[in-house]
Design a protein around this motif. Sequence first.
Motif, PDB file in Angstrom:
ATOM      1  N   UNK A 139       0.715  -1.263   0.013  1.00 18.12           N
ATOM      2  CA  UNK A 139      -0.103  -0.003  -0.035  1.00 18.12           C
ATOM      3  C   UNK A 139       0.714   1.276   0.132  1.00 18.12           C
ATOM      4  N   UNK A 140       2.065   1.136   0.639  1.00 14.70           N
ATOM      5  CA  UNK A 140       3.006   2.206   0.717  1.00 14.70           C
ATOM      6  C   UNK A 140       3.833   2.377  -0.488  1.00 14.70           C
ATOM      7  N   UNK A 141       3.586   1.633  -1.613  1.00 14.43           N
ATOM      8  CA  UNK A 141       4.224   1.590  -3.074  1.00 14.43           C
ATOM      9  C   UNK A 141       5.639   1.084  -2.850  1.00 14.43           C
ATOM     10  N   UNK A 142       5.794   0.245  -1.798  1.00 12.68           N
ATOM     11  CA  UNK A 142       7.166  -0.494  -1.671  1.00 12.68           C
ATOM     12  C   UNK A 142       7.072  -2.017  -1.859  1.00 12.68           C
ATOM     13  N   UNK A 143       8.197  -2.560  -1.572  1.00 12.02           N
ATOM     14  CA  UNK A 143       8.094  -3.994  -1.918  1.00 12.02           C
ATOM     15  C   UNK A 143       7.471  -4.448  -3.301  1.00 12.02           C
ATOM     16  N   UNK A 144       6.359  -5.296  -3.251  1.00 11.41           N
ATOM     17  CA  UNK A 144       5.938  -5.912  -4.272  1.00 11.41           C
ATOM     18  C   UNK A 144       5.254  -4.866  -5.098  1.00 11.41           C
ATOM     19  N   UNK A 145       4.761  -3.894  -4.462  1.00 24.12           N
ATOM     20  CA  UNK A 145       3.998  -2.880  -4.969  1.00 24.12           C
ATOM     21  C   UNK A 145       4.745  -2.239  -6.337  1.00 24.12           C
ATOM     22  N   UNK A 146       6.087  -2.324  -6.077  1.00 20.46           N
ATOM     23  CA  UNK A 146       6.652  -1.665  -7.270  1.00 20.46           C
ATOM     24  C   UNK A 146       6.856  -2.362  -8.548  1.00 20.46           C
ATOM     25  N   UNK A 147       6.497  -3.980  -8.456  1.00 21.65           N
ATOM     26  CA  UNK A 147       6.277  -4.625  -9.777  1.00 21.65           C
ATOM     27  C   UNK A 147       5.295  -3.828 -10.537  1.00 21.65           C
ATOM     28  N   UNK A 148       4.209  -3.239 -10.072  1.00 18.77           N
ATOM     29  CA  UNK A 148       3.055  -2.219 -10.652  1.00 18.77           C
ATOM     30  C   UNK A 148       3.617  -1.016 -10.960  1.00 18.77           C
ATOM     31  N   UNK A 149       4.816  -0.646 -10.582  1.00 18.54           N
ATOM     32  CA  UNK A 149       5.352   0.912 -10.944  1.00 18.54           C
ATOM     33  C   UNK A 149       6.479   0.967 -11.321  1.00 18.54           C
ATOM     34  N   UNK A 150       7.089   0.251 -12.364  1.00 14.85           N
ATOM     35  CA  UNK A 150       8.422  -0.107 -12.815  1.00 14.85           C
ATOM     36  C   UNK A 150       9.148   1.054 -12.929  1.00 14.85           C
ATOM     37  N   UNK A 151       8.553   2.388 -13.342  1.00 15.10           N
ATOM     38  CA  UNK A 151       9.218   3.637 -13.906  1.00 15.10           C
ATOM     39  C   UNK A 151       9.974   3.995 -12.378  1.00 15.10           C
ATOM     40  N   UNK A 152       9.096   3.786 -11.401  1.00 12.95           N
ATOM     41  CA  UNK A 152       9.638   4.173  -9.847  1.00 12.95           C
ATOM     42  C   UNK A 152      10.606   3.197  -9.440  1.00 12.95           C
TER      43      UNK A 152
END
Length: 303
Positions: A99-112
């Motif tokens: 939820x904090x856009x870290x960990x596995x969440x970065x798989x969904x935001x690969x530019x970040x």
Amino acid sequence: MNLYLAPLAGYTDPCYRAIVDDFHPAGMVTEMVSMRALYYKDKKTLKMLTPPREKNTSLQIFGDDPQIMETCVREYLNHLPGFVAFEINMGCPAPKIVKSRSGSGLLLDQDRAFEIIQRVKEAANRPVGVKTRKGFHEDELGMDLALRAQEAGADYLVIHGRTRDMYYEGKSDWDFIHRLAREVKIPVYGNGDIFTIQEARDRLAAKDLAGVYIGRGAIGNPWIFQGIQPSLEERIRVMMDHLDKALAYYGEKQGILEMRKHLLAYMKGLKSCKEVKVALMRAKDREEIRQILLNYQEDQIHP
């Protein structure tokens, strides 16, 4: 053999790493350290940065803000002795991390993810790795992230063969891990479902992996790194050594609480130990734990 202790939140603290170090793994990785918490000088986070006494330990970091990650590396991490590499976690499946856009969440935001890796790599004074998963839902976004990480300058990759949605259910997809290892030019380490040294040997036999990370299979079982089955006496000796290290590091009250999950793990698979486990969970001090274990040992020798 290139076997590494994988990072596990709540487990791979300095106390357990000191235990595993006696069994000579190729390397170890710390629990995740939040760069946002470090940026704001959180006391608990600062304690997690205690330089390791063991050799070949990497510091696992995570975060969502490329600027904060870069600043923490330059101002804090680069000055830490002992850690051989910085490993960016882009695979943790925990809801609060995603939820904090870290960990596995970065798989969904690969530019970040790309910017984080690039900035950390440019700032770091030692190698930088990236640990991620096969994908998020039923996809293989881990392949895309691996290629982006390589492009951003990552020195190595660690791939867990499950998607984020699988958490730790189902089976790790080692076919995917091997396929990914053949697609990139930087070293790849595989992770997931290694519970015996023979399973590790089998994964390394393909010659396309730089090593294998062992996580849950090593909890309560540091002997896995040498492929040995300990005697009950040896098991209890290591349990007490681990307990003493935890008491020294955390203090008695917190140390006892931190050790409960470890004590249960050490007891896993032993005969007639249900009541012993209950007693260990209720024990309030070192001597009580020691006596419970010695009584159990005596009962096994003279049933």
